[in-house]
Design a protein around this motif. Structure first.
Motif, PDB file in Angstrom:
ATOM      1  N   THR A 200      39.266  27.743  16.386  1.00  0.00           N
ATOM      2  CA  THR A 200      38.334  26.766  16.963  1.00  0.00           C
ATOM      3  C   THR A 200      38.702  26.410  18.400  1.00  0.00           C
ATOM      4  OG1 THR A 200      39.658  24.999  15.958  1.00  0.00           O
ATOM      5  CG2 THR A 200      37.702  25.758  14.743  1.00  0.00           C
ATOM      6  N   VAL A 201      39.975  26.629  18.759  1.00  0.00           N
ATOM      7  CA  VAL A 201      40.440  26.471  20.142  1.00  0.00           C
ATOM      8  C   VAL A 201      41.212  27.739  20.508  1.00  0.00           C
ATOM      9  CG1 VAL A 201      41.789  25.120  21.772  1.00  0.00           C
ATOM     10  CG2 VAL A 201      40.630  23.974  19.880  1.00  0.00           C
ATOM     11  N   ILE A 202      40.825  28.355  21.616  1.00  0.00           N
ATOM     12  CA  ILE A 202      41.413  29.642  22.006  1.00  0.00           C
ATOM     13  C   ILE A 202      41.929  29.558  23.432  1.00  0.00           C
ATOM     14  CG2 ILE A 202      40.951  32.093  22.425  1.00  0.00           C
ATOM     15  CD1 ILE A 202      38.632  31.813  20.352  1.00  0.00           C
ATOM     16  N   ASP A 203      43.175  29.910  23.616  1.00  0.00           N
ATOM     17  CA  ASP A 203      43.745  30.102  24.947  1.00  0.00           C
ATOM     18  C   ASP A 203      43.800  31.607  25.186  1.00  0.00           C
ATOM     19  OD1 ASP A 203      44.189  27.351  25.425  1.00  0.00           O
ATOM     20  OD2 ASP A 203      46.017  27.419  24.230  1.00  0.00           O
ATOM     21  N   ALA A 204      42.996  32.085  26.125  1.00  0.00           N
ATOM     22  CA  ALA A 204      42.880  33.525  26.365  1.00  0.00           C
ATOM     23  C   ALA A 204      43.460  33.879  27.726  1.00  0.00           C
ATOM     24  CB  ALA A 204      41.421  33.965  26.285  1.00  0.00           C
ATOM     25  N   VAL A 205      44.517  34.696  27.726  1.00  0.00           N
ATOM     26  CA  VAL A 205      45.118  35.167  28.971  1.00  0.00           C
ATOM     27  C   VAL A 205      44.508  36.524  29.289  1.00  0.00           C
ATOM     28  CG1 VAL A 205      47.238  35.648  30.220  1.00  0.00           C
ATOM     29  CG2 VAL A 205      47.259  33.987  28.339  1.00  0.00           C
ATOM     30  N   VAL A 206      43.775  36.587  30.387  1.00  0.00           N
ATOM     31  CA  VAL A 206      43.077  37.808  30.797  1.00  0.00           C
ATOM     32  C   VAL A 206      43.789  38.367  32.021  1.00  0.00           C
ATOM     33  CG1 VAL A 206      40.877  38.815  31.485  1.00  0.00           C
ATOM     34  CG2 VAL A 206      40.917  36.849  29.930  1.00  0.00           C
ATOM     35  N   LEU A 207      44.339  39.544  31.895  1.00  0.00           N
ATOM     36  CA  LEU A 207      45.177  40.103  32.964  1.00  0.00           C
ATOM     37  C   LEU A 207      44.338  40.835  34.022  1.00  0.00           C
ATOM     38  CD1 LEU A 207      48.126  41.240  30.704  1.00  0.00           C
ATOM     39  CD2 LEU A 207      48.031  39.264  32.254  1.00  0.00           C
ATOM     40  N   GLN A 208      43.429  40.058  34.570  1.00  0.00           N
ATOM     41  CA  GLN A 208      42.525  40.528  35.618  1.00  0.00           C
ATOM     42  C   GLN A 208      41.981  39.288  36.316  1.00  0.00           C
ATOM     43  OE1 GLN A 208      41.826  42.751  37.820  1.00  0.00           O
ATOM     44  NE2 GLN A 208      41.170  44.333  36.371  1.00  0.00           N
ATOM     45  N   THR A 209      41.572  39.442  37.560  1.00  0.00           N
ATOM     46  CA  THR A 209      40.964  38.311  38.249  1.00  0.00           C
ATOM     47  C   THR A 209      39.582  38.035  37.662  1.00  0.00           C
ATOM     48  OG1 THR A 209      40.128  39.808  39.957  1.00  0.00           O
ATOM     49  CG2 THR A 209      42.216  38.676  40.401  1.00  0.00           C
ATOM     50  N   GLU A 210      39.160  36.783  37.754  1.00  0.00           N
ATOM     51  CA  GLU A 210      37.856  36.410  37.185  1.00  0.00           C
ATOM     52  C   GLU A 210      36.716  37.070  37.941  1.00  0.00           C
ATOM     53  OE1 GLU A 210      35.595  32.388  35.565  1.00  0.00           O
ATOM     54  OE2 GLU A 210      37.400  32.217  36.814  1.00  0.00           O
ATOM     55  N   VAL A 211      36.884  37.209  39.254  1.00  0.00           N
ATOM     56  CA  VAL A 211      35.882  37.864  40.093  1.00  0.00           C
ATOM     57  C   VAL A 211      36.548  39.044  40.780  1.00  0.00           C
ATOM     58  CG1 VAL A 211      34.312  37.576  42.049  1.00  0.00           C
ATOM     59  CG2 VAL A 211      34.711  35.666  40.478  1.00  0.00           C
ATOM     60  N   THR A 212      35.872  40.184  40.833  1.00  0.00           N
ATOM     61  CA  THR A 212      36.431  41.369  41.474  1.00  0.00           C
ATOM     62  C   THR A 212      36.784  41.062  42.924  1.00  0.00           C
ATOM     63  OG1 THR A 212      35.129  42.823  40.064  1.00  0.00           O
ATOM     64  CG2 THR A 212      36.037  43.789  42.073  1.00  0.00           C
ATOM     65  N   GLN A 213      38.023  41.326  43.290  1.00  0.00           N
ATOM     66  CA  GLN A 213      38.507  40.951  44.623  1.00  0.00           C
ATOM     67  C   GLN A 213      38.897  42.149  45.488  1.00  0.00           C
ATOM     68  OE1 GLN A 213      41.680  38.106  44.268  1.00  0.00           O
ATOM     69  NE2 GLN A 213      40.458  36.633  43.105  1.00  0.00           N
ATOM     70  N   TYR A 214      38.594  43.356  45.029  1.00  0.00           N
ATOM     71  CA  TYR A 214      39.019  44.516  45.818  1.00  0.00           C
ATOM     72  C   TYR A 214      38.144  45.719  45.520  1.00  0.00           C
ATOM     73  CZ  TYR A 214      41.104  46.082  41.421  1.00  0.00           C
ATOM     74  OH  TYR A 214      41.296  46.460  40.116  1.00  0.00           O
ATOM     75  N   ASN A 215      38.143  46.634  46.447  1.00  0.00           N
ATOM     76  CA  ASN A 215      37.572  47.952  46.219  1.00  0.00           C
ATOM     77  C   ASN A 215      38.731  48.897  45.947  1.00  0.00           C
ATOM     78  OD1 ASN A 215      34.900  47.163  46.771  1.00  0.00           O
ATOM     79  ND2 ASN A 215      35.274  47.334  48.977  1.00  0.00           N
ATOM     80  N   ARG A 216      38.593  49.774  44.996  1.00  0.00           N
ATOM     81  CA  ARG A 216      39.691  50.665  44.654  1.00  0.00           C
ATOM     82  C   ARG A 216      39.985  51.619  45.804  1.00  0.00           C
ATOM     83  NH1 ARG A 216      40.602  49.461  39.552  1.00  0.00           N
ATOM     84  NH2 ARG A 216      38.818  48.949  38.219  1.00  0.00           N
ATOM     85  N   MET A 217      41.280  51.959  45.930  1.00  0.00           N
ATOM     86  CA  MET A 217      41.682  52.934  46.941  1.00  0.00           C
ATOM     87  C   MET A 217      41.071  54.286  46.614  1.00  0.00           C
ATOM     88  SD  MET A 217      43.677  51.391  49.115  1.00  0.00           S
ATOM     89  CE  MET A 217      44.633  52.713  49.877  1.00  0.00           C
ATOM     90  N   PRO A 218      40.760  55.094  47.637  1.00  0.00           N
ATOM     91  CA  PRO A 218      40.206  56.427  47.374  1.00  0.00           C
ATOM     92  C   PRO A 218      41.165  57.249  46.509  1.00  0.00           C
ATOM     93  CG  PRO A 218      40.017  55.863  49.696  1.00  0.00           C
ATOM     94  CD  PRO A 218      40.857  54.804  49.070  1.00  0.00           C
ATOM     95  N   SER A 219      40.626  58.054  45.620  1.00  0.00           N
ATOM     96  CA  SER A 219      41.455  58.890  44.749  1.00  0.00           C
ATOM     97  C   SER A 219      42.182  59.936  45.593  1.00  0.00           C
ATOM     98  CB  SER A 219      40.574  59.582  43.698  1.00  0.00           C
ATOM     99  OG  SER A 219      39.882  58.622  42.930  1.00  0.00           O
TER     100      SER A 219
END
Length: 304
Positions: A200-219
């Motif tokens: 009924t109460v959940i503490d959720a640790v999400v190992l990512q930012t809430e909003v995308t903060q970067y563009n991935r580096m070129p492969s």
């Protein structure tokens, strides 16, 4: 019923450990359920036993050699950024040996068994708290949740290991006639499962930012392309998990407290760096402290 959920995220699990330490030791929160996916599954048993210092020591000292007995890539640092390239010798050796993956992670399996004793397992199993890990069943095309209440010592530790196997870079596990891989490929943030189990109460640790903060580096090579593709897919899975979880929680009048990483910790969570992981653990602790002060500014702070 209160649940702590820790998402997948490889080496970023150190941040989750810091958050959990603050919630358990400083906020004095008592959890009825711990659910972990991938790296989260490595944390939950120790956290349920409140062996925070022990798991912190493990997490902030782990190396590539502790994870891989056959490491499929080389780590290079260019302009201060760690990148990976294929380890041709190890990958070819694995393929010629008839294995189906680029690398093997049996060292991680040994590490888990080394630090989770049978006595500790039995003590945890006898407690009213439930500990659950997430795995993906490729053969049956479904996500499965394995509770400590349903298995003996050897079996449960194997499920913990399976939950972390980021295939094809890590081992493909065969168990009960099925092929299993990392739980994050099916359920990265298992909020829905926690609600189904009565939370009924959940503490959720999400190992990512809430909003995308970067563009991935070129492969830069085939391996970095593959890791970028997997990262993209996991981001989409995470987004869907959270959206569905919020919907289910709302319908069941459950409360979710999210702990996202405030900054991008790394773009390659398969790289295990002691100094960085120690810093991430402390960062998680400080972030949880800040967030709880922000939520409850009038609540007196407990001493460390």
């Amino acid at each position: 019923m209160r649940a702590l959920i820790i998402s997948g995220g490889g080496s970023k699990g150190a941040f989750a450990g810091g958050v959990a330490q603050y919630l358990i030791e400083n906020q004095k929160l008592e959890y009825d359920m711990f659910i972990g996916t991938s790296t989260g599954s490595l944390l939950v048993s120790h956290l349920a036993l409140k062996k925070v210092k022990e798991i912190k020591e493990i997490y902030t000292s782990v190396t590539q050699e502790d994870i891989f007995n056959v490491c499929p890539f080389n780590i290079k640092k260019k302009n201060g950024i760690e990148t990976i390239s294929i380890n041709h010798f190890n990958v070819l050796r694995n393929i010629l040996s008839g294995r189906k993956t680029f690398g093997e992670s049996h060292n991680l399996q040994k590490l888990i068994k080394k630090h989770v004793s049978e006595e500790g397992f039995n003590a945890l199993k006898a407690m009213p708290v439930d500990v659950v890990v997430t795995v993906s069943n490729l053969s049956l095309n479904q996500v499965e949740y394995k509770s400590i209440k349903d298995f003996d010592y050897e079996d449960f530790l194997e499920w913990v290991w399976i939950s972390c196997n980021y295939t094809p870079f890590m081992s493909l596990a065969k168990k009960d006639g099925c092929e299993y891989v990392d739980g994050g490929l099916g359920s990265l943030v298992p909020i829905e499962e926690a609600v189904k189990r009565g939370a009924t109460v959940i503490d959720a640790v999400v190992l990512q930012t809430e909003v995308t903060q970067y563009n991935r580096m070129p492969s830069l090579n085939a391996f970095s392309l593959l890791t970028n593709m997997f990262a993209f897919m996991l981001d989409r899975i995470e987004y869907q998990n959270i959206r569905i979880g919020k919907y289910v929680a709302t319908n069941q009048d459950a409360i979710i407290n999210f702990y996202y990483t405030p900054t991008v910790l790394t773009t390659n969570s398969l790289v295990f760096n002691k100094e960085k992981m120690s810093a991430w653990w402390q960062s998680g602790f400080e972030f949880a402290k800040y967030k709880n002060q922000e939520i409850s500014p009038l609540k007196p702070e407990k001493t460390d």
